[in-house]
Design a protein around this motif. Sequence first.
Motif, mmCIF file in Angstrom:
data_model
loop_
_atom_site.group_PDB
_atom_site.id
_atom_site.type_symbol
_atom_site.label_atom_id
_atom_site.label_comp_id
_atom_site.label_asym_id
_atom_site.label_seq_id
_atom_site.Cartn_x
_atom_site.Cartn_y
_atom_site.Cartn_z
ATOM 1 N N ALA A 5 0.906 -1.772 0.217
ATOM 2 C CA ALA A 5 -0.139 0.283 0.121
ATOM 3 C C ALA A 5 0.546 1.163 0.126
ATOM 4 O O ALA A 5 2.016 1.186 0.574
ATOM 5 N N GLY A 6 0.200 2.074 -0.701
ATOM 6 C CA GLY A 6 1.532 3.252 -0.542
ATOM 7 C C GLY A 6 0.647 4.746 -0.180
ATOM 8 O O GLY A 6 -1.304 4.505 0.401
ATOM 9 N N LEU A 7 1.011 5.943 -0.289
ATOM 10 C CA LEU A 7 -0.068 7.410 0.789
ATOM 11 C C LEU A 7 -1.235 7.102 0.640
ATOM 12 O O LEU A 7 -2.292 7.722 0.880
ATOM 13 N N PHE A 8 -1.627 6.608 -1.020
ATOM 14 C CA PHE A 8 -3.412 7.120 -1.897
ATOM 15 C C PHE A 8 -3.874 6.059 -2.029
ATOM 16 O O PHE A 8 -4.642 5.878 -2.826
ATOM 17 N N ASP A 9 -3.231 4.627 -1.225
ATOM 18 C CA ASP A 9 -4.516 3.341 -0.713
ATOM 19 C C ASP A 9 -5.218 3.650 0.091
ATOM 20 O O ASP A 9 -5.063 4.510 1.722
#
Length: 347
Positions: A5-9
């Motif tokens: 997962a990343g910052l915009f997930d």
Amino acid sequence: MLILAGLFDPLAIGGLTLKNRIVVSPMCQYQAEETGYINDWHTVHYGSLALAGASLMFVEATSVEARGRISNRDVGLYEDGQVEGLRRIVDFAHRQDVLVGIQLNHAGRKADLDSEPIAPSAIAFSDRYKLPQAMTEEDMSQVICAFEESAKRAVEAGFDVIEVHAAHGYLLHQFLSPLSNQREDGYGGSREGRLRFPLAVVRAVRAVIPQEMPLFVRVSAREYHPAGLTMDDMRYYAQAFKDAGVSLIDVSSGGNVPTPPDKVYAGYQIPLAEAIRRDIDILVGGVGMLDDPILADSIVQSNRADLIFIARGFLRNKNWGHDAALALSHPVEPPVPYVRAYKIPNA
């Protein structure tokens, strides 16, 4: 194949789904009326933050008692009449598809007011602060009730998340720390005794809010003093908070003694959050100068923190969330009136 997962997930917490991992951290404004009521400053300030691209926005540390304010310009939620102004902020943010949290706090010995402060022990924070009165069990019962009633008002105002402030040298942190808690009864001494009152507060809040409503706790995992809290203490506390129904530990540091960290740099508190996340298996929030989008994204992708709490970055730039999306080549989703600012002319 493992996809990180990343910052915009999105992230599911309790009954909520956050659309990204960006959180506007609680930030004291010291602009409230002396009665603890909000005014136009808060309406405009939080209204602008609701447009900034975060999934969750926190209202500042909000006092559960008049005597528990950090200053006489703090926001309060200790009277029924204080609900309406906060509800307007929540309703506006919800119309922007932004979730809203509130951080409930009692300043304890760090209350800079005319009245005598209360604390676990009669030890002043510094020479600049008043000597507090050591709390009786009756005082503790009153404060627990104050947290309960403020939590009920927060639910009435429509908040999505409640965070209990047990960091930065305020009352609950004062109980947790051997630097400020030198009691000789069942509320001091061992880490179990020091935890007793803060844990009672957390349990009381959890009991009066909806089951699906996430409950956060902010902690100071390091005190920058050789006789202060240890990571073993923090693991014990975090596990107890998790067992009491806490959804996420918001991991900060310092504030209980007037000693600054040796070094302050972007991400300096993340190892503390990472250790709690790994050892307790609970969601954690990372804080502290994380307003470089690439750094924030890397912290999430490396599983060092689940949410990124941004404070000063949003004060400097009320479009931080949208600018972070651009920096990470993620689709930008500003409010409709602002869309044209992100389009290339004649494209």
